[in-house]
Design an enzyme around this catalytic site. Sequence first.
Site, PDB file in Angstrom:
ATOM      1  N   SER A  76       0.854  -1.196   0.000  1.00 26.73           N
ATOM      2  CA  SER A  76       0.000   0.000   0.000  1.00 26.73           C
ATOM      3  C   SER A  76       0.878   1.230   0.000  1.00 26.73           C
ATOM      4  CB  SER A  76      -0.831   0.067   1.275  1.00 26.73           C
ATOM      5  OG  SER A  76      -2.002  -0.656   1.121  1.00 26.73           O
ATOM      6  N   HIS A  84       2.352  12.189  -0.343  1.00 31.67           N
ATOM      7  CA  HIS A  84       1.926  13.589  -0.273  1.00 31.67           C
ATOM      8  C   HIS A  84       3.111  14.492  -0.593  1.00 31.67           C
ATOM      9  CE1 HIS A  84      -2.017  12.811   1.502  1.00 31.67           C
ATOM     10  NE2 HIS A  84      -1.451  11.882   2.230  1.00 31.67           N
ATOM     11  N   HIS A 137      -2.028   7.207  -4.741  1.00 35.67           N
ATOM     12  CA  HIS A 137      -2.292   6.050  -3.887  1.00 35.67           C
ATOM     13  C   HIS A 137      -2.284   4.804  -4.756  1.00 35.67           C
ATOM     14  CE1 HIS A 137      -5.586   3.249  -2.323  1.00 35.67           C
ATOM     15  NE2 HIS A 137      -4.610   3.100  -1.478  1.00 35.67           N
ATOM     16  N   ASN A 165      -2.571   0.373  -4.234  1.00 32.73           N
ATOM     17  CA  ASN A 165      -2.645  -0.804  -3.385  1.00 32.73           C
ATOM     18  C   ASN A 165      -2.729  -2.023  -4.278  1.00 32.73           C
ATOM     19  OD1 ASN A 165      -5.030  -2.745  -1.953  1.00 32.73           O
ATOM     20  ND2 ASN A 165      -3.233  -2.260  -0.736  1.00 32.73           N
ATOM     21  N   ARG A 201      -2.919  -6.333  -3.672  1.00 35.65           N
ATOM     22  CA  ARG A 201      -3.068  -7.279  -2.565  1.00 35.65           C
ATOM     23  C   ARG A 201      -3.527  -8.648  -3.044  1.00 35.65           C
ATOM     24  NH1 ARG A 201      -7.112  -3.471  -2.555  1.00 35.65           N
ATOM     25  NH2 ARG A 201      -9.219  -4.293  -2.812  1.00 35.65           N
ATOM     26  N   HIS A 230     -20.588  12.747   1.700  1.00 37.42           N
ATOM     27  CA  HIS A 230     -21.134  13.933   2.359  1.00 37.42           C
ATOM     28  C   HIS A 230     -20.732  15.235   1.654  1.00 37.42           C
ATOM     29  CE1 HIS A 230     -17.272  13.211   4.521  1.00 37.42           C
ATOM     30  NE2 HIS A 230     -17.188  14.511   4.531  1.00 37.42           N
ATOM     31  N   ASN A 276      -7.826  -3.927  15.186  1.00 35.77           N
ATOM     32  CA  ASN A 276      -6.580  -3.830  15.923  1.00 35.77           C
ATOM     33  C   ASN A 276      -5.353  -3.957  15.044  1.00 35.77           C
ATOM     34  OD1 ASN A 276      -6.082  -3.309  18.597  1.00 35.77           O
ATOM     35  ND2 ASN A 276      -7.252  -5.114  19.228  1.00 35.77           N
ATOM     36  N   GLY A 277      -5.422  -3.373  13.858  1.00 36.44           N
ATOM     37  CA  GLY A 277      -4.259  -3.380  12.970  1.00 36.44           C
ATOM     38  C   GLY A 277      -3.166  -2.490  13.539  1.00 36.44           C
ATOM     39  N   ARG A 278      -2.038  -2.436  12.836  1.00 37.42           N
ATOM     40  CA  ARG A 278      -0.962  -1.559  13.331  1.00 37.42           C
ATOM     41  C   ARG A 278      -1.286  -0.116  12.931  1.00 37.42           C
ATOM     42  NH1 ARG A 278       4.081   0.714  11.842  1.00 37.42           N
ATOM     43  NH2 ARG A 278       5.395   0.921  13.692  1.00 37.42           N
TER      44      ARG A 278
END
Lengths: 302, 302
Positions: free
Chosen positions: A95, A99, A109, A111, A113, A174, A260-262
């Site tokens: 991933s 910036h 970006h 990714n 996988r 939104h 609970n990922g890093r």
Amino acid sequence: MQALATPSKEQITNYFQDLQNRICHAIEQADRKGKFLTDTWQRLEGGGGISRIIQQGQVLEKAGVNFSAVFGEIPEALRTHFQFQGEKFYATGVSIVMHPHNPFVPIIHMNVRYFQLDEHTAWFGGGIDLTPHYIDEEEARFFHQSLKNICDKYHTNYYATFKKWADDYFFIKHRQETRGIGGIFFDRLKADSEFSLYDRFLFVQEVAEAFVPIYTHLIAKNKNRPFTEQHKRWQLLRRGRYVEFNLVYDAGTKFGLETNGRIESILMSLPPYVSWEYNYVPQSGSAEEKTLKLLKKGIEWV
Amino acid sequence: MQALATPSKEQITNYFQDLQNRICHAIEQADRKGKFLTDTWQRLEGGGGISRIIQQGQVLEKAGVNFSAVFGEIPEALRTHFQFQGEKFYATGVSIVMHPHNPFVPIIHMNVRYFQLDEHTAWFGGGIDLTPHYIDEEEARFFHQSLKNICDKYHTNYYATFKKWADDYFFIKHRQETRGIGGIFFDRLKADSEFSLYDRFLFVQEVAEAFVPIYTHLIAKNKNRPFTEQHKRWQLLRRGRYVEFNLVYDAGTKFGLETNGRIESILMSLPPYVSWEYNYVPQSGSAEEKTLKLLKKGIEWV
């Protein structure tokens, strides 16, 4: 050919890890100052990852390239979300979010996988999308054409399908704005009657290999463009939208936070400096207003 | 006394609207430069609101004081979420978030609200909580003691209950940090055997009236304290946590985004300048580290 039909998870994992190294190397060359720091982390339940970060480079204000390969029992949230039957999983991928300092260099970006439940249930997913602070239509065409060229080699419908998927996915509901100019997004590319899993792997590799030439081109083209305080102000506001998307909608981020990922690796995607102003409305006829008008779904760039 | 037992929605609405005016006036006095802009908005389905904002004041970098009174058919999302039976609702309240320039002046948030389904089903909710960039334990005691004094007039359990509620609510789960030092948070304060709805209204008024003396005290005490670049850097990082909480967890924000609320009023709470650095770890023994250690649930400040 059967030997090639199903790549092993080791083969895929090695490819991703090597990809991370090669991308970091190429980006360091392009930045000319920033060096990727390396954080290696373990996942208690199995596997781990390598987070690589540049902060305050010459071109890149913040750039993260994450590799991970995790496995073990399927987390309950994952089982529920995907309605999986199995017990074990294996997931690996890379991933990237970058910036830049200069508001004329876009945020990028990517990714890629791979997810495996068992020998017969495995798929690839991923995509690349671009978030220019100022949309340049020629660059948008270059970006989409690069992705379309890859897609077209595999299936005549790929580009249209994956482009729409990106438009729908990278949408800030939104605000009724797309995050940027989209790109391609795909998931659940399994072996089927048309493509072996190895074919899927080849496609994902081509997408992944496109990252460096695309982004280094955009860097070289824009990194020295002069900019004003107004350009910087707008960049910080657009980064605010990036944060809104990632924290409110991004499936990967939400899933990471819930399971609970890093945290530091998940939130590496958040920009270095950001601002929110109340009800900022670009001046009529400005470049900012033009960009806003182009942050819509369904624009055919090529 | 029966005449006082049930305040009318007009009475409550008028109180909240007047409260907004008085708070804005007092905060302008304290800021000495910033003047609240006024944005009046209508809600298509019924009602509307008044958003008042200072940007780049002398003390306050960004401050928003929202009043709204909305009504009509119950939105589907609300009906599902609360398992309401009725058809119509009326909701009014005041929401405040203030982000100061000086890192030694805390961020403050207050919300007071009234929700009515029918003559027999109505309640108050709200609370005040404080988010110091640097926690000063004496100030934390002052803040909590001020709220406890109000709570104690109404019920011996109020402070303990509402303080715990704030600890639990203003919690950034993925960081395992509280947003700040909490305060009080309460909801669904209906008429019951002990309290009339008018009693509930009196309590909410006392909480609301505490805002100005508390915050102007904290402003006066800290606004001229000298600060360094390091203090400012830490402030921006803490603001990042504020954004994480508001976009990922805050029920009001989530609800507003999901139900097509007025975006600029909902996101008025987001700070003016924010940053995210990868894996920032405060120096051992620093004021930043001390603050982090105090961002925990269950600390008894008084």
